[in-house]
Design a protein around this motif. Structure first.
Motif, PDB file in Angstrom:
ATOM      1  N   TYR A  43       0.819  -1.208   0.000  1.00 41.93           N
ATOM      2  CA  TYR A  43       0.000   0.000   0.000  1.00 41.93           C
ATOM      3  C   TYR A  43       0.855   1.260   0.000  1.00 41.93           C
ATOM      4  O   TYR A  43       1.945   1.288   0.577  1.00 41.93           O
ATOM      5  CB  TYR A  43      -0.909   0.010   1.241  1.00 41.93           C
ATOM      6  CG  TYR A  43      -1.732  -1.241   1.397  1.00 41.93           C
ATOM      7  CD1 TYR A  43      -2.814  -1.487   0.558  1.00 41.93           C
ATOM      8  CD2 TYR A  43      -1.414  -2.201   2.357  1.00 41.93           C
ATOM      9  CE1 TYR A  43      -3.569  -2.645   0.678  1.00 41.93           C
ATOM     10  CE2 TYR A  43      -2.161  -3.366   2.485  1.00 41.93           C
ATOM     11  CZ  TYR A  43      -3.237  -3.578   1.647  1.00 41.93           C
ATOM     12  OH  TYR A  43      -3.975  -4.723   1.767  1.00 41.93           O
ATOM     13  N   ALA A  64       1.145   1.589   6.083  1.00 40.01           N
ATOM     14  CA  ALA A  64       0.364   0.393   6.389  1.00 40.01           C
ATOM     15  C   ALA A  64       0.978  -0.805   5.674  1.00 40.01           C
ATOM     16  O   ALA A  64       1.720  -0.668   4.691  1.00 40.01           O
ATOM     17  CB  ALA A  64      -1.085   0.567   5.964  1.00 40.01           C
ATOM     18  N   ASP A  66       0.160  -5.343   4.810  1.00 35.67           N
ATOM     19  CA  ASP A  66      -0.853  -6.393   4.831  1.00 35.67           C
ATOM     20  C   ASP A  66      -0.611  -7.310   6.029  1.00 35.67           C
ATOM     21  O   ASP A  66       0.304  -7.085   6.835  1.00 35.67           O
ATOM     22  CB  ASP A  66      -0.872  -7.160   3.507  1.00 35.67           C
ATOM     23  CG  ASP A  66       0.400  -7.954   3.265  1.00 35.67           C
ATOM     24  OD1 ASP A  66       1.384  -7.746   3.994  1.00 35.67           O
ATOM     25  OD2 ASP A  66       0.413  -8.790   2.336  1.00 35.67           O
ATOM     26  N   TYR A 110      -5.365  -4.952   5.695  1.00 31.62           N
ATOM     27  CA  TYR A 110      -4.696  -3.648   5.786  1.00 31.62           C
ATOM     28  C   TYR A 110      -4.547  -3.296   7.260  1.00 31.62           C
ATOM     29  O   TYR A 110      -5.508  -3.346   8.029  1.00 31.62           O
ATOM     30  CB  TYR A 110      -5.551  -2.602   5.072  1.00 31.62           C
ATOM     31  CG  TYR A 110      -5.045  -1.181   5.111  1.00 31.62           C
ATOM     32  CD1 TYR A 110      -4.323  -0.657   4.050  1.00 31.62           C
ATOM     33  CD2 TYR A 110      -5.314  -0.349   6.193  1.00 31.62           C
ATOM     34  CE1 TYR A 110      -3.879   0.661   4.061  1.00 31.62           C
ATOM     35  CE2 TYR A 110      -4.868   0.962   6.221  1.00 31.62           C
ATOM     36  CZ  TYR A 110      -4.156   1.457   5.153  1.00 31.62           C
ATOM     37  OH  TYR A 110      -3.711   2.756   5.179  1.00 31.62           O
ATOM     38  N   HIS A 153      -7.229  -1.361  11.710  1.00 29.59           N
ATOM     39  CA  HIS A 153      -6.906  -2.275  10.617  1.00 29.59           C
ATOM     40  C   HIS A 153      -8.170  -2.898  10.037  1.00 29.59           C
ATOM     41  O   HIS A 153      -9.165  -3.094  10.735  1.00 29.59           O
ATOM     42  CB  HIS A 153      -5.930  -3.371  11.063  1.00 29.59           C
ATOM     43  CG  HIS A 153      -6.255  -4.050  12.355  1.00 29.59           C
ATOM     44  ND1 HIS A 153      -6.888  -5.262  12.431  1.00 29.59           N
ATOM     45  CD2 HIS A 153      -6.016  -3.677  13.640  1.00 29.59           C
ATOM     46  CE1 HIS A 153      -7.013  -5.626  13.696  1.00 29.59           C
ATOM     47  NE2 HIS A 153      -6.498  -4.678  14.455  1.00 29.59           N
ATOM     48  N   PHE A 158      -9.842  -6.180   3.826  1.00 32.12           N
ATOM     49  CA  PHE A 158      -9.857  -5.023   2.946  1.00 32.12           C
ATOM     50  C   PHE A 158     -10.393  -5.588   1.631  1.00 32.12           C
ATOM     51  O   PHE A 158      -9.657  -5.897   0.709  1.00 32.12           O
ATOM     52  CB  PHE A 158      -8.441  -4.455   2.829  1.00 32.12           C
ATOM     53  CG  PHE A 158      -8.304  -3.298   1.880  1.00 32.12           C
ATOM     54  CD1 PHE A 158      -9.043  -2.149   2.050  1.00 32.12           C
ATOM     55  CD2 PHE A 158      -7.409  -3.356   0.811  1.00 32.12           C
ATOM     56  CE1 PHE A 158      -8.922  -1.079   1.172  1.00 32.12           C
ATOM     57  CE2 PHE A 158      -7.264  -2.293  -0.058  1.00 32.12           C
ATOM     58  CZ  PHE A 158      -8.021  -1.155   0.121  1.00 32.12           C
ATOM     59  N   ILE A 260      -6.807   4.608  -0.888  1.00 31.51           N
ATOM     60  CA  ILE A 260      -5.675   3.691  -0.832  1.00 31.51           C
ATOM     61  C   ILE A 260      -5.338   3.228  -2.246  1.00 31.51           C
ATOM     62  O   ILE A 260      -6.229   2.808  -2.999  1.00 31.51           O
ATOM     63  CB  ILE A 260      -5.986   2.463   0.044  1.00 31.51           C
ATOM     64  CG1 ILE A 260      -6.302   2.890   1.479  1.00 31.51           C
ATOM     65  CG2 ILE A 260      -4.823   1.476   0.037  1.00 31.51           C
ATOM     66  CD1 ILE A 260      -6.780   1.747   2.355  1.00 31.51           C
ATOM     67  N   PHE A 262      -3.158   0.299  -4.046  1.00 31.69           N
ATOM     68  CA  PHE A 262      -2.542  -0.965  -3.672  1.00 31.69           C
ATOM     69  C   PHE A 262      -1.926  -1.654  -4.875  1.00 31.69           C
ATOM     70  O   PHE A 262      -2.335  -1.452  -6.018  1.00 31.69           O
ATOM     71  CB  PHE A 262      -3.562  -1.897  -3.001  1.00 31.69           C
ATOM     72  CG  PHE A 262      -4.640  -2.415  -3.921  1.00 31.69           C
ATOM     73  CD1 PHE A 262      -4.454  -3.577  -4.668  1.00 31.69           C
ATOM     74  CD2 PHE A 262      -5.858  -1.755  -4.034  1.00 31.69           C
ATOM     75  CE1 PHE A 262      -5.450  -4.060  -5.512  1.00 31.69           C
ATOM     76  CE2 PHE A 262      -6.865  -2.228  -4.870  1.00 31.69           C
ATOM     77  CZ  PHE A 262      -6.656  -3.385  -5.615  1.00 31.69           C
TER      78      PHE A 262
END
Length: 284
Positions: A43, A64, A66, A110, A153, A158, A260, A262
């Motif tokens: 991210y 952040a 995973d 996340y 989180h 996510f 976000i 990703f």
């Protein structure tokens, strides 16, 4: 992201230059396909705005990562535990020999890095929260973000629920015609369904899945097809999400918002089901 876009554009233009030279390609027209696999996600830094009873502030450019599940056969090969790791699922249908539509679910996770220096802007009501080490008003100043302050989180997902188009290009085949190499790629559009875990000054709030916004992505990858029905694949995906209604304190009206970007890499096992037949195109 630039690499994914360039790879996708190259994939989509390849048929213009050499498709007639691909011999004995497998035609998946009117076939269904399904696959299941696992992913890792990365991210960008993101501003996260939090607003609830007694607080209204933004964490700026927060880091952040995973939350991959440690490999354990009792989890990854247990049908009752398959949704615990970060997974990808697709169900698709070939409208044409080289074009399919699909529905799917990308279950990423996340988590704001638990300890990091971060900038904060906004207010927290000192009559509601213990601010021994902080002032009640913040003006883009750095402070040490720790779990004692907050833990935020999307650990139950996510989740990117999406529909997509996929271009398929076989590029090689074994002499016995049992194995085929395929490139593929295309865009996806959908909605974000995070299941957010939120702890603020030591108080943990239990939430539920909640539609928070939209997402879109581009993906490309390679697929190794074994016979008519089975394949293994690797995939790269780059996506953008906008979530303006992240549920923080259910049933209270506390919300967060963030955008976000990703990048996801994944692998999967899949199967074709249906009338897919063989075509032979002779080189011109």
């Amino acid at each position: 992201m630039r690499c994914v876009i360039c790879s996708l554009l190259l994939l989509l233009t390849l048929p213009m230059f050499g498709q007639s030279e691909v011999l004995d390609k497998t035609d998946k027209h009117r076939s269904f396909y399904f696959y299941w696999g696992y992913n890792r996600a990365y991210y960008n830094r993101s501003d996260v705005h939090f607003k609830g009873d007694g607080y209204d502030f933004t964490l700026e450019r927060a880091w952040a990562h995973d939350m991959p599940e440690k490999f354990d056969p009792a989890v990854y090969f247990n049908p009752t535990q398959l949704t615990v790791p970060q997974f990808n699922f697709r169900a698709g249908y070939y409208l044409r020999p080289d074009l399919s539509i699909s529905l799917g679910w990308d279950h990423m996770k996340y988590h704001l890095v638990p300890t990091q220096y971060i900038r904060i802007n906004g207010t927290i009501d000192p009559t509601k929260y213990p601010l021994e080490n902080h002032s009640s008003e913040f003006n883009h100043e750095y402070f040490l973000y720790t779990p004692a302050f907050m833990n935020y989180h999307h650990s139950d997902g996510f989740n990117f629920v999406r529909a997509g188009l996929e271009k398929r290009l076989p590029f090689c085949r074994s002499r016995n015609r049992k194995f085929t190499g395929v490139l593929y790629g295309g865009p996806s559009f959908g909605f974000m369904l995070p299941w957010t875990d939120f702890t603020f000054y030591g108080k943990h709030y239990e939430n539920k899945p909640h539609v928070a916004g939209i997402g879109m992505s581009l993906n490309c990858g390679g697929r190794f097809e074994m016979g008519k029905h089975f394949f293994v694949q690797v995939n790269a995906q780059c996506g953008w999400t906008s979530m303006n209604d992240i549920l923080l304190q259910w049933p209270d009206d506390a919300r967060a918002s963030q955008r976000i970007v990703f990048v996801e890499r994944s692998w999967a096992l899949g199967t074709y089901i249906g009338s897919g037949n063989k075509r032979t195109n002779e080189a011109k």
